[in-house]
Design a protein around this motif. Structure first.
Motif, PDB file in Angstrom:
ATOM      1  N   ARG A 188       0.832  -1.209   0.000  1.00 37.59           N
ATOM      2  CA  ARG A 188       0.000   0.000   0.000  1.00 37.59           C
ATOM      3  C   ARG A 188       0.863   1.254   0.000  1.00 37.59           C
ATOM      4  O   ARG A 188       0.535   2.253  -0.656  1.00 37.59           O
ATOM      5  CB  ARG A 188      -0.933  -0.007   1.212  1.00 37.59           C
ATOM      6  CG  ARG A 188      -2.066  -1.021   1.118  1.00 37.59           C
ATOM      7  CD  ARG A 188      -3.125  -0.772   2.181  1.00 37.59           C
ATOM      8  NE  ARG A 188      -2.609  -0.953   3.528  1.00 37.59           N
ATOM      9  CZ  ARG A 188      -2.639  -2.102   4.184  1.00 37.59           C
ATOM     10  NH1 ARG A 188      -3.135  -3.194   3.615  1.00 37.59           N
ATOM     11  NH2 ARG A 188      -2.166  -2.197   5.421  1.00 37.59           N
ATOM     12  N   ALA A 189       1.972   1.209   0.721  1.00 37.23           N
ATOM     13  CA  ALA A 189       2.864   2.368   0.768  1.00 37.23           C
ATOM     14  C   ALA A 189       3.501   2.625  -0.584  1.00 37.23           C
ATOM     15  O   ALA A 189       3.721   3.781  -0.970  1.00 37.23           O
ATOM     16  CB  ALA A 189       3.944   2.148   1.831  1.00 37.23           C
ATOM     17  N   LEU A 190       3.796   1.565  -1.324  1.00 41.03           N
ATOM     18  CA  LEU A 190       4.387   1.749  -2.652  1.00 41.03           C
ATOM     19  C   LEU A 190       3.378   2.367  -3.609  1.00 41.03           C
ATOM     20  O   LEU A 190       3.736   3.232  -4.418  1.00 41.03           O
ATOM     21  CB  LEU A 190       4.895   0.425  -3.207  1.00 41.03           C
ATOM     22  CG  LEU A 190       5.591   0.592  -4.560  1.00 41.03           C
ATOM     23  CD1 LEU A 190       6.912   1.318  -4.405  1.00 41.03           C
ATOM     24  CD2 LEU A 190       5.786  -0.735  -5.243  1.00 41.03           C
ATOM     25  N   VAL A 191       2.120   1.947  -3.516  1.00 44.31           N
ATOM     26  CA  VAL A 191       1.076   2.549  -4.347  1.00 44.31           C
ATOM     27  C   VAL A 191       0.981   4.043  -4.057  1.00 44.31           C
ATOM     28  O   VAL A 191       0.879   4.869  -4.978  1.00 44.31           O
ATOM     29  CB  VAL A 191      -0.275   1.851  -4.095  1.00 44.31           C
ATOM     30  CG1 VAL A 191      -1.404   2.615  -4.792  1.00 44.31           C
ATOM     31  CG2 VAL A 191      -0.226   0.410  -4.591  1.00 44.31           C
ATOM     32  N   ASP A 192       1.041   4.409  -2.773  1.00 39.44           N
ATOM     33  CA  ASP A 192       1.018   5.824  -2.407  1.00 39.44           C
ATOM     34  C   ASP A 192       2.237   6.555  -2.953  1.00 39.44           C
ATOM     35  O   ASP A 192       2.141   7.722  -3.358  1.00 39.44           O
ATOM     36  CB  ASP A 192       0.971   5.979  -0.885  1.00 39.44           C
ATOM     37  CG  ASP A 192      -0.374   5.564  -0.293  1.00 39.44           C
ATOM     38  OD1 ASP A 192      -1.359   5.523  -1.050  1.00 39.44           O
ATOM     39  OD2 ASP A 192      -0.424   5.284   0.921  1.00 39.44           O
ATOM     40  N   LEU A 193       3.365   5.878  -2.988  1.00 41.31           N
ATOM     41  CA  LEU A 193       4.581   6.508  -3.505  1.00 41.31           C
ATOM     42  C   LEU A 193       4.451   6.813  -4.988  1.00 41.31           C
ATOM     43  O   LEU A 193       4.909   7.864  -5.457  1.00 41.31           O
ATOM     44  CB  LEU A 193       5.785   5.599  -3.258  1.00 41.31           C
ATOM     45  CG  LEU A 193       7.130   6.082  -3.821  1.00 41.31           C
ATOM     46  CD1 LEU A 193       7.536   7.406  -3.182  1.00 41.31           C
ATOM     47  CD2 LEU A 193       8.205   5.024  -3.595  1.00 41.31           C
ATOM     48  N   VAL A 194       3.829   5.914  -5.734  1.00 39.64           N
ATOM     49  CA  VAL A 194       3.629   6.157  -7.158  1.00 39.64           C
ATOM     50  C   VAL A 194       2.726   7.365  -7.367  1.00 39.64           C
ATOM     51  O   VAL A 194       2.932   8.166  -8.283  1.00 39.64           O
ATOM     52  CB  VAL A 194       3.036   4.895  -7.831  1.00 39.64           C
ATOM     53  CG1 VAL A 194       2.646   5.186  -9.276  1.00 39.64           C
ATOM     54  CG2 VAL A 194       4.041   3.748  -7.784  1.00 39.64           C
ATOM     55  N   ARG A 195       1.744   7.513  -6.475  1.00 42.62           N
ATOM     56  CA  ARG A 195       0.839   8.667  -6.576  1.00 42.62           C
ATOM     57  C   ARG A 195       1.506   9.952  -6.121  1.00 42.62           C
ATOM     58  O   ARG A 195       1.198  11.043  -6.625  1.00 42.62           O
ATOM     59  CB  ARG A 195      -0.410   8.413  -5.717  1.00 42.62           C
ATOM     60  CG  ARG A 195      -1.287   7.276  -6.211  1.00 42.62           C
ATOM     61  CD  ARG A 195      -2.366   6.957  -5.200  1.00 42.62           C
ATOM     62  NE  ARG A 195      -3.249   5.889  -5.649  1.00 42.62           N
ATOM     63  CZ  ARG A 195      -4.086   5.232  -4.864  1.00 42.62           C
ATOM     64  NH1 ARG A 195      -4.160   5.558  -3.571  1.00 42.62           N
ATOM     65  NH2 ARG A 195      -4.838   4.270  -5.347  1.00 42.62           N
ATOM     66  N   HIS A 196       2.400   9.827  -5.137  1.00 46.23           N
ATOM     67  CA  HIS A 196       3.073  11.008  -4.572  1.00 46.23           C
ATOM     68  C   HIS A 196       4.582  10.742  -4.547  1.00 46.23           C
ATOM     69  O   HIS A 196       5.159  10.492  -3.478  1.00 46.23           O
ATOM     70  CB  HIS A 196       2.543  11.287  -3.171  1.00 46.23           C
ATOM     71  CG  HIS A 196       1.048  11.365  -3.083  1.00 46.23           C
ATOM     72  ND1 HIS A 196       0.339  12.441  -3.551  1.00 46.23           N
ATOM     73  CD2 HIS A 196       0.136  10.479  -2.588  1.00 46.23           C
ATOM     74  CE1 HIS A 196      -0.956  12.228  -3.350  1.00 46.23           C
ATOM     75  NE2 HIS A 196      -1.107  11.047  -2.777  1.00 46.23           N
ATOM     76  N   PRO A 197       5.229  10.786  -5.693  1.00 48.93           N
ATOM     77  CA  PRO A 197       6.640  10.374  -5.788  1.00 48.93           C
ATOM     78  C   PRO A 197       7.624  11.215  -5.003  1.00 48.93           C
ATOM     79  O   PRO A 197       8.754  10.784  -4.783  1.00 48.93           O
ATOM     80  CB  PRO A 197       6.918  10.466  -7.301  1.00 48.93           C
ATOM     81  CG  PRO A 197       5.889  11.411  -7.828  1.00 48.93           C
ATOM     82  CD  PRO A 197       4.680  11.205  -6.993  1.00 48.93           C
ATOM     83  N   ASP A 198       7.209  12.391  -4.566  1.00 45.17           N
ATOM     84  CA  ASP A 198       8.131  13.232  -3.802  1.00 45.17           C
ATOM     85  C   ASP A 198       8.098  12.925  -2.301  1.00 45.17           C
ATOM     86  O   ASP A 198       8.915  13.451  -1.550  1.00 45.17           O
ATOM     87  CB  ASP A 198       7.798  14.716  -4.007  1.00 45.17           C
ATOM     88  CG  ASP A 198       8.027  15.156  -5.443  1.00 45.17           C
ATOM     89  OD1 ASP A 198       8.918  14.557  -6.093  1.00 45.17           O
ATOM     90  OD2 ASP A 198       7.324  16.073  -5.905  1.00 45.17           O
ATOM     91  N   ASP A 199       7.176  12.058  -1.871  1.00 45.22           N
ATOM     92  CA  ASP A 199       7.043  11.730  -0.452  1.00 45.22           C
ATOM     93  C   ASP A 199       7.461  10.280  -0.230  1.00 45.22           C
ATOM     94  O   ASP A 199       6.700   9.348  -0.516  1.00 45.22           O
ATOM     95  CB  ASP A 199       5.605  11.947   0.007  1.00 45.22           C
ATOM     96  CG  ASP A 199       5.440  11.705   1.498  1.00 45.22           C
ATOM     97  OD1 ASP A 199       6.461  11.455   2.183  1.00 45.22           O
ATOM     98  OD2 ASP A 199       4.287  11.754   1.984  1.00 45.22           O
ATOM     99  N   LEU A 200       8.662  10.081   0.291  1.00 48.47           N
ATOM    100  CA  LEU A 200       9.186   8.741   0.533  1.00 48.47           C
ATOM    101  C   LEU A 200       8.983   8.273   1.969  1.00 48.47           C
ATOM    102  O   LEU A 200       9.395   7.162   2.316  1.00 48.47           O
ATOM    103  CB  LEU A 200      10.684   8.708   0.203  1.00 48.47           C
ATOM    104  CG  LEU A 200      11.058   8.989  -1.255  1.00 48.47           C
ATOM    105  CD1 LEU A 200      12.576   9.104  -1.383  1.00 48.47           C
ATOM    106  CD2 LEU A 200      10.532   7.907  -2.157  1.00 48.47           C
TER     107      LEU A 200
END
Length: 239
Positions: A188-200
């Motif tokens: 789920r965190a990786l999916v969020d990263l794809v949506r918000h690539p500047d927030d790791l």
């Protein structure tokens, strides 16, 4: 995570009533354990440094099975079986380190998120039963299949071979379920990263929790099961 709460409740309330052992048997440190003195095999200890403040279980409540009687001997074939568990676990440790390295490269802008996702998909961590997307797909498949094989066949065999292993095996099986939920959180965190690539921050925390949980679990499992596997093997007739 429902399963995490369930394990915590088991730790806090049920364990002490279901498994009444001598205190020294229930709280054994790696240095106090009998395994290396009796077999020469050295389990990999858990790291002393944690990556996350999140704890998915209480390690202090982990049971430890009693040492086998002094007349028990370990054959060369049996010791090979015990050593094999350590070797399998070392593979997962190596690939987890690779996951962390790839994320470090993303953080350093050495590679972009899409490239990192492709690299992680080439590794080994997820089950066909878990729809975790494409994040570290083959790594997740391999780890979950490993746990499924343990819980479905190896654990029942060891429990039948020595009833004194029951509390340890029950705890290990519960930790397998917790790790599966941690893997879902990572995806789920990786999916969020794809949506918000500047927030790791999300993916870093999820992988940190996985790192702490998995390395702790592998170390505990080796400490408790390398000896029984060296005595009984992975299945009847192996040793």
């Amino acid at each position: 995570m429902a399963r995490l709460a369930e394990v915590r409740r088991h730790d806090e309330h049920e364990y002490e009533h279901e498994h009444e052992h001598d205190e020294d048997e229930d709280h054994v440190t790696d240095t106090e354990h009998w395994l290396t003195a009796r077999t020469g095999l050295v389990p990999t200890p858990a790291p002393t440094r944690r990556h996350s403040a999140t704890e998915v279980w209480d390690e202090s409540t982990r049971p430890s099975a009693p040492e086998p009687d002094g007349e028990v001997r370990f054959s060369g074939r049996g010791l090979s079986a015990g050593k094999h568990l350590i070797e399998v676990h070392d593979h997962y440790r190596t690939e987890l380190a690779r996951v962390r390295d790839i994320l470090d490269q993303v953080r350093a802008n050495a590679i972009d998120v899409g490239a990192a996702r492709g690299e992680l998909n080439a590794m080994t961590l997820r089950s066909n039963n878990w729809t975790l997307g494409s994040f570290c797909q083959s790594y997740c498949v391999s780890l979950t299949q490993h746990h499924t094989m343990e819980s479905g066949s190896i654990f029942p065999y060891l429990r039948a071979s020595d009833r004194r292993l029951a509390a340890v095996i029950e705890r290990l099986d519960q930790e397998h379920q917790v790790i599966h939920e941690v893997l879902e959180s990572v995806d789920r965190a990786l999916v969020d990263l794809v949506r918000h690539p500047d927030d790791l921050s999300g993916i870093q925390e999820a992988v940190d929790v996985l790192t702490d949980a998995l390395l702790s679990h592998l170390a505990y499992e080796e400490r408790e099961l390398v000896g029984p596997l060296s005595r009984f093997g992975f299945f009847g007739g192996q040793v």
